[in-house]
Design a protein around this motif. Structure first.
Motif, PDB file in Angstrom:
ATOM      1  N   GLY A 111      41.158  51.511  42.708  1.00  0.00           N
ATOM      2  CA  GLY A 111      41.675  51.657  44.117  1.00  0.00           C
ATOM      3  C   GLY A 111      41.466  53.058  44.467  1.00  0.00           C
ATOM      4  N   PRO A 112      41.640  53.480  45.567  1.00  0.00           N
ATOM      5  CA  PRO A 112      41.621  54.793  46.225  1.00  0.00           C
ATOM      6  C   PRO A 112      42.478  55.711  45.326  1.00  0.00           C
ATOM      7  N   PRO A 113      42.043  56.794  44.939  1.00  0.00           N
ATOM      8  CA  PRO A 113      42.967  57.743  43.973  1.00  0.00           C
ATOM      9  C   PRO A 113      44.300  57.902  44.339  1.00  0.00           C
ATOM     10  N   ASP A 114      44.532  58.016  45.880  1.00  0.00           N
ATOM     11  CA  ASP A 114      45.908  58.635  46.285  1.00  0.00           C
ATOM     12  C   ASP A 114      46.710  57.399  46.655  1.00  0.00           C
ATOM     13  N   ALA A 115      46.204  56.206  46.743  1.00  0.00           N
ATOM     14  CA  ALA A 115      46.845  54.930  47.447  1.00  0.00           C
ATOM     15  C   ALA A 115      47.822  54.494  46.575  1.00  0.00           C
ATOM     16  N   VAL A 116      49.095  54.192  47.131  1.00  0.00           N
ATOM     17  CA  VAL A 116      50.243  53.708  46.433  1.00  0.00           C
ATOM     18  C   VAL A 116      49.596  52.318  45.761  1.00  0.00           C
ATOM     19  N   ARG A 117      50.120  52.017  44.628  1.00  0.00           N
ATOM     20  CA  ARG A 117      49.756  50.689  43.774  1.00  0.00           C
ATOM     21  C   ARG A 117      50.871  49.884  44.015  1.00  0.00           C
ATOM     22  N   VAL A 118      50.618  48.943  44.520  1.00  0.00           N
ATOM     23  CA  VAL A 118      51.523  47.664  44.695  1.00  0.00           C
ATOM     24  C   VAL A 118      51.018  46.357  43.748  1.00  0.00           C
ATOM     25  N   PHE A 119      51.917  46.176  42.740  1.00  0.00           N
ATOM     26  CA  PHE A 119      51.473  45.110  41.685  1.00  0.00           C
ATOM     27  C   PHE A 119      52.333  43.926  42.204  1.00  0.00           C
ATOM     28  N   ASP A 120      51.767  42.997  42.648  1.00  0.00           N
ATOM     29  CA  ASP A 120      52.338  41.614  43.172  1.00  0.00           C
ATOM     30  C   ASP A 120      52.582  40.511  42.147  1.00  0.00           C
ATOM     31  N   VAL A 121      53.710  40.588  41.501  1.00  0.00           N
ATOM     32  CA  VAL A 121      53.945  39.700  40.069  1.00  0.00           C
ATOM     33  C   VAL A 121      55.052  38.756  40.190  1.00  0.00           C
ATOM     34  N   PRO A 122      54.554  37.384  40.370  1.00  0.00           N
ATOM     35  CA  PRO A 122      55.719  36.530  40.681  1.00  0.00           C
ATOM     36  C   PRO A 122      56.633  36.568  39.406  1.00  0.00           C
ATOM     37  N   LEU A 123      55.914  36.626  38.120  1.00  0.00           N
ATOM     38  CA  LEU A 123      56.722  36.629  36.767  1.00  0.00           C
ATOM     39  C   LEU A 123      57.078  37.872  36.422  1.00  0.00           C
ATOM     40  N   LEU A 124      57.528  39.028  37.236  1.00  0.00           N
ATOM     41  CA  LEU A 124      57.645  40.400  36.947  1.00  0.00           C
ATOM     42  C   LEU A 124      59.054  40.524  36.027  1.00  0.00           C
ATOM     43  N   VAL A 125      60.176  39.674  36.265  1.00  0.00           N
ATOM     44  CA  VAL A 125      61.233  39.660  35.625  1.00  0.00           C
ATOM     45  C   VAL A 125      61.248  39.102  34.388  1.00  0.00           C
ATOM     46  N   GLU A 126      60.441  37.753  34.246  1.00  0.00           N
ATOM     47  CA  GLU A 126      60.191  37.048  33.214  1.00  0.00           C
ATOM     48  C   GLU A 126      59.468  37.459  32.115  1.00  0.00           C
ATOM     49  N   SER A 127      58.547  38.665  32.545  1.00  0.00           N
ATOM     50  CA  SER A 127      57.546  39.250  31.424  1.00  0.00           C
ATOM     51  C   SER A 127      58.280  40.242  30.676  1.00  0.00           C
ATOM     52  N   GLY A 128      59.033  40.868  31.103  1.00  0.00           N
ATOM     53  CA  GLY A 128      59.788  41.733  30.490  1.00  0.00           C
ATOM     54  C   GLY A 128      59.319  43.095  30.284  1.00  0.00           C
TER      55      GLY A 128
END
Length: 207
Positions: A111-128
């Motif tokens: 991604g562009p060096p200064d762009a905010v990274r958004v990680f869209d993760v349905p199982l974010l909590v489950e992955s721990g």
């Protein structure tokens, strides 16, 4: 990776929410603000599309009939299999999750060096593991009944199937417990949802 070792910039946001919460709509709104969105569900679909890197190990483990006539993973068949068999679910995750992690890192780096990274993760909590890899966690929340109505309308699934998926995911309470901000996407229109997203962006990024 410990949270203290994450570079201060660019900001890394973990975005999550249950099925039917409106998380993908929020992701699109964040992208319109200039965020670089990495959608882990989309990466999983890429890996299981025709000629996807995960197809061969999946066919070897589960049988060639898990690959449909179009050359992609038969997602409905696989969904039924893993819901009925926890060992099968663990085996599928053992194949897919390392590949998804590798692709996630590659897409974030692209991604562009200064762009905010958004990680869209349905199982974010489950992955721990995401709490230590992002600076902020944004949860999109709504009532279970709203989830059921939305998914039945969108996917055409029977209510029992939708509720089974919801039951297999982290609870609303578990997601809210890890959140730095929560957007309640229930009983509001797109304009109000956009205002909520704008407020989070202003608070975390623009200030």
């Amino acid at each position: 990776m410990a949270a203290a070792l994450i570079p201060d910039r660019p900001l890394r946001i973990g975005l999550t929410g249950g099925i039917g919460s409106g998380k993908s709509t929020v992701a699109a709104m964040l992208a319109a603000h200039g965020a670089w969105v990495i959608d882990t569900d989309a990466l999983a679909r890429e890996l299981t599309a025709p000629r996807g890197a995960a197809l061969a190990p999946i066919a070897e483990r589960f049988g060639a009939d898990m690959v449909g006539p179009d050359g992609a993973l038969d997602r409905a068949r696989m969904r039924a299999r893993v819901f009925a068999d926890p060992a099968a679910k663990a085996a599928l995750e053992a194949i897919l999750h390392p590949m998804i992690r590798q692709l996630t890192q590659a897409r974030a780096a692209a991604g562009p060096p200064d762009a905010v990274r958004v990680f869209d993760v349905p199982l974010l909590v489950e992955s721990g593991r995401w709490r230590e890899q992002v600076h902020r966690i944004l949860v999109v929340d709504c009532r279970v009944e709203t989830q059921v109505e939305r998914v039945m309308r969108r996917n055409g699934w029977p209510e029992s199937q939708v509720r089974a998926v919801i039951a297999a995911q982290a609870s609303r309470e578990a997601r809210r417990a890890v959140a730095d901000a929560v957007i309640l996407n229930d009983g509001i229109g797109l304009e109000a949802l956009q205002a909520e997203v704008d407020a989070v962006w202003s608070r975390w990024v623009s200030d």
